[in-house]
Design a protein around this motif. Sequence first.
Motif, PDB file in Angstrom:
ATOM      1  N   THR A   1       2.934 -13.974   6.519  1.00 44.88           N
ATOM      2  CA  THR A   1       2.197 -14.285   7.737  1.00 44.88           C
ATOM      3  C   THR A   1       3.133 -14.961   8.722  1.00 44.88           C
ATOM      4  O   THR A   1       3.861 -15.883   8.362  1.00 44.88           O
ATOM      5  CB  THR A   1       1.015 -15.225   7.430  1.00 44.88           C
ATOM      6  N   GLY A   2       3.085 -14.503   9.960  1.00 39.81           N
ATOM      7  CA  GLY A   2       3.926 -15.086  11.007  1.00 39.81           C
ATOM      8  C   GLY A   2       3.439 -16.455  11.442  1.00 39.81           C
ATOM      9  O   GLY A   2       2.361 -16.910  11.067  1.00 39.81           O
ATOM     10  N   ALA A   3       4.231 -17.097  12.277  1.00 40.96           N
ATOM     11  CA  ALA A   3       3.960 -18.466  12.694  1.00 40.96           C
ATOM     12  C   ALA A   3       2.908 -18.572  13.787  1.00 40.96           C
ATOM     13  O   ALA A   3       2.370 -19.639  14.024  1.00 40.96           O
ATOM     14  CB  ALA A   3       5.254 -19.129  13.169  1.00 40.96           C
ATOM     15  N   ASN A   4       2.603 -17.473  14.467  1.00 41.30           N
ATOM     16  CA  ASN A   4       1.605 -17.572  15.540  1.00 41.30           C
ATOM     17  C   ASN A   4       0.613 -16.418  15.443  1.00 41.30           C
ATOM     18  O   ASN A   4       0.784 -15.489  14.671  1.00 41.30           O
ATOM     19  CB  ASN A   4       2.290 -17.600  16.917  1.00 41.30           C
ATOM     20  N   SER A   5      -0.429 -16.465  16.268  1.00 48.34           N
ATOM     21  CA  SER A   5      -1.527 -15.504  16.166  1.00 48.34           C
ATOM     22  C   SER A   5      -1.141 -14.101  16.631  1.00 48.34           C
ATOM     23  O   SER A   5      -1.848 -13.145  16.336  1.00 48.34           O
ATOM     24  CB  SER A   5      -2.727 -16.005  16.965  1.00 48.34           C
ATOM     25  N   THR A   6      -0.037 -13.938  17.348  1.00 48.98           N
ATOM     26  CA  THR A   6       0.350 -12.607  17.820  1.00 48.98           C
ATOM     27  C   THR A   6       1.310 -11.901  16.864  1.00 48.98           C
ATOM     28  O   THR A   6       1.701 -10.768  17.098  1.00 48.98           O
ATOM     29  CB  THR A   6       1.025 -12.694  19.208  1.00 48.98           C
ATOM     30  N   SER A   7       1.691 -12.555  15.785  1.00 51.07           N
ATOM     31  CA  SER A   7       2.633 -11.936  14.851  1.00 51.07           C
ATOM     32  C   SER A   7       1.898 -11.022  13.880  1.00 51.07           C
ATOM     33  O   SER A   7       0.698 -11.114  13.671  1.00 51.07           O
ATOM     34  CB  SER A   7       3.400 -13.005  14.094  1.00 51.07           C
ATOM     35  N   GLU A   8       2.659 -10.142  13.286  1.00 52.29           N
ATOM     36  CA  GLU A   8       2.129  -9.220  12.296  1.00 52.29           C
ATOM     37  C   GLU A   8       1.968  -9.914  10.946  1.00 52.29           C
ATOM     38  O   GLU A   8       2.771 -10.763  10.584  1.00 52.29           O
ATOM     39  CB  GLU A   8       3.103  -8.045  12.119  1.00 52.29           C
ATOM     40  N   ASP A   9       0.963  -9.543  10.209  1.00 49.21           N
ATOM     41  CA  ASP A   9       0.792  -9.965   8.825  1.00 49.21           C
ATOM     42  C   ASP A   9       1.090  -8.761   7.938  1.00 49.21           C
ATOM     43  O   ASP A   9       0.598  -7.651   8.194  1.00 49.21           O
ATOM     44  CB  ASP A   9      -0.632 -10.456   8.567  1.00 49.21           C
ATOM     45  N   TRP A  10       1.905  -8.991   6.912  1.00 54.02           N
ATOM     46  CA  TRP A  10       2.345  -7.912   6.043  1.00 54.02           C
ATOM     47  C   TRP A  10       2.023  -8.239   4.598  1.00 54.02           C
ATOM     48  O   TRP A  10       1.884  -9.391   4.218  1.00 54.02           O
ATOM     49  CB  TRP A  10       3.859  -7.701   6.168  1.00 54.02           C
ATOM     50  N   GLN A  11       1.964  -7.186   3.787  1.00 53.99           N
ATOM     51  CA  GLN A  11       1.719  -7.325   2.360  1.00 53.99           C
ATOM     52  C   GLN A  11       2.722  -6.435   1.630  1.00 53.99           C
ATOM     53  O   GLN A  11       2.918  -5.278   1.999  1.00 53.99           O
ATOM     54  CB  GLN A  11       0.296  -6.883   2.058  1.00 53.99           C
ATOM     55  N   LEU A  12       3.367  -6.990   0.630  1.00 56.13           N
ATOM     56  CA  LEU A  12       4.352  -6.276  -0.175  1.00 56.13           C
ATOM     57  C   LEU A  12       3.908  -6.378  -1.619  1.00 56.13           C
ATOM     58  O   LEU A  12       3.552  -7.471  -2.082  1.00 56.13           O
ATOM     59  CB  LEU A  12       5.721  -6.940   0.002  1.00 56.13           C
ATOM     60  N   GLY A  13       3.904  -5.264  -2.336  1.00 53.90           N
ATOM     61  CA  GLY A  13       3.484  -5.375  -3.726  1.00 53.90           C
ATOM     62  C   GLY A  13       3.424  -4.065  -4.458  1.00 53.90           C
ATOM     63  O   GLY A  13       3.880  -3.032  -3.970  1.00 53.90           O
ATOM     64  N   ALA A  14       2.852  -4.142  -5.633  1.00 53.26           N
ATOM     65  CA  ALA A  14       2.703  -2.981  -6.496  1.00 53.26           C
ATOM     66  C   ALA A  14       1.277  -2.933  -7.015  1.00 53.26           C
ATOM     67  O   ALA A  14       0.704  -3.955  -7.368  1.00 53.26           O
ATOM     68  CB  ALA A  14       3.684  -3.051  -7.655  1.00 53.26           C
ATOM     69  N   GLY A  15       0.736  -1.736  -7.027  1.00 56.06           N
ATOM     70  CA  GLY A  15      -0.637  -1.575  -7.484  1.00 56.06           C
ATOM     71  C   GLY A  15      -0.868  -0.209  -8.063  1.00 56.06           C
ATOM     72  O   GLY A  15       0.072   0.482  -8.475  1.00 56.06           O
ATOM     73  N   VAL A  16      -2.135   0.228  -8.047  1.00 55.09           N
ATOM     74  CA  VAL A  16      -2.500   1.501  -8.651  1.00 55.09           C
ATOM     75  C   VAL A  16      -1.854   2.677  -7.930  1.00 55.09           C
ATOM     76  O   VAL A  16      -1.645   3.734  -8.521  1.00 55.09           O
ATOM     77  CB  VAL A  16      -4.032   1.676  -8.718  1.00 55.09           C
ATOM     78  N   THR A  17      -1.520   2.533  -6.650  1.00 57.98           N
ATOM     79  CA  THR A  17      -0.886   3.627  -5.905  1.00 57.98           C
ATOM     80  C   THR A  17       0.633   3.596  -6.001  1.00 57.98           C
ATOM     81  O   THR A  17       1.289   4.549  -5.615  1.00 57.98           O
ATOM     82  CB  THR A  17      -1.275   3.574  -4.412  1.00 57.98           C
ATOM     83  N   GLY A  18       1.212   2.508  -6.485  1.00 57.71           N
ATOM     84  CA  GLY A  18       2.663   2.366  -6.584  1.00 57.71           C
ATOM     85  C   GLY A  18       3.122   1.139  -5.822  1.00 57.71           C
ATOM     86  O   GLY A  18       2.371   0.192  -5.619  1.00 57.71           O
ATOM     87  N   PHE A  19       4.374   1.177  -5.352  1.00 54.70           N
ATOM     88  CA  PHE A  19       4.958   0.082  -4.580  1.00 54.70           C
ATOM     89  C   PHE A  19       4.679   0.341  -3.106  1.00 54.70           C
ATOM     90  O   PHE A  19       4.831   1.464  -2.621  1.00 54.70           O
ATOM     91  CB  PHE A  19       6.466   0.019  -4.830  1.00 54.70           C
ATOM     92  N   SER A  20       4.296  -0.710  -2.356  1.00 54.60           N
ATOM     93  CA  SER A  20       3.959  -0.473  -0.953  1.00 54.60           C
ATOM     94  C   SER A  20       4.318  -1.649  -0.054  1.00 54.60           C
ATOM     95  O   SER A  20       4.398  -2.789  -0.494  1.00 54.60           O
ATOM     96  CB  SER A  20       2.451  -0.188  -0.803  1.00 54.60           C
TER      97      SER A  20
END
Length: 176
Positions: free
Chosen positions: A134-153
Amino acid sequence: SGALASKIGNFGHTQNLYFNVQGNDNAIFHSTGNKFFKDIEIENQFPKVIFDDTQGGAMQIASNAGDIRISQNASGDTPTTDTIYVTNDGKVGIGLSASSPPSHPLHINSSVSNGQLMQLHNTNNADGTFIKFTGANSTSEDWQLGAGVTGFSIYSITDSAFRFIVGNDGNVGIGS
């Protein structure tokens, strides 16, 4: 009561207060009155608490200038290896020591042979395990990195879209 009080004493040790708890007895600090607990304060230049088990190992929690160190020794009575080090400004080090304190909010130092310094395992989610950025301000992008049932994403939470996927079948998707 009398049983614990009879076990408090010096017993030839250099400490001013030495607890010798034997057998199945427990050392309990209990407060009466309208307080639920009583603080235990150790005031010293370098305060520490040592847990010396009867199986040949020892662990200590120590403080110096506001830093906290947790040290251990699995086969001796004196804790010699710092395992967790927390600086007075909130940095946490795993596998670091006073001579090499953590330099980042989370700093891991290890010499594992396979190079895997950390394992994340979510036992409460059938979809997988993810790290959120999560970025430092409200206009930044939030991202998710991980592995699950579909693979790595790599997933954009802000846009609700997968940006990069390596499927469990080996297929790669970019911007899909």
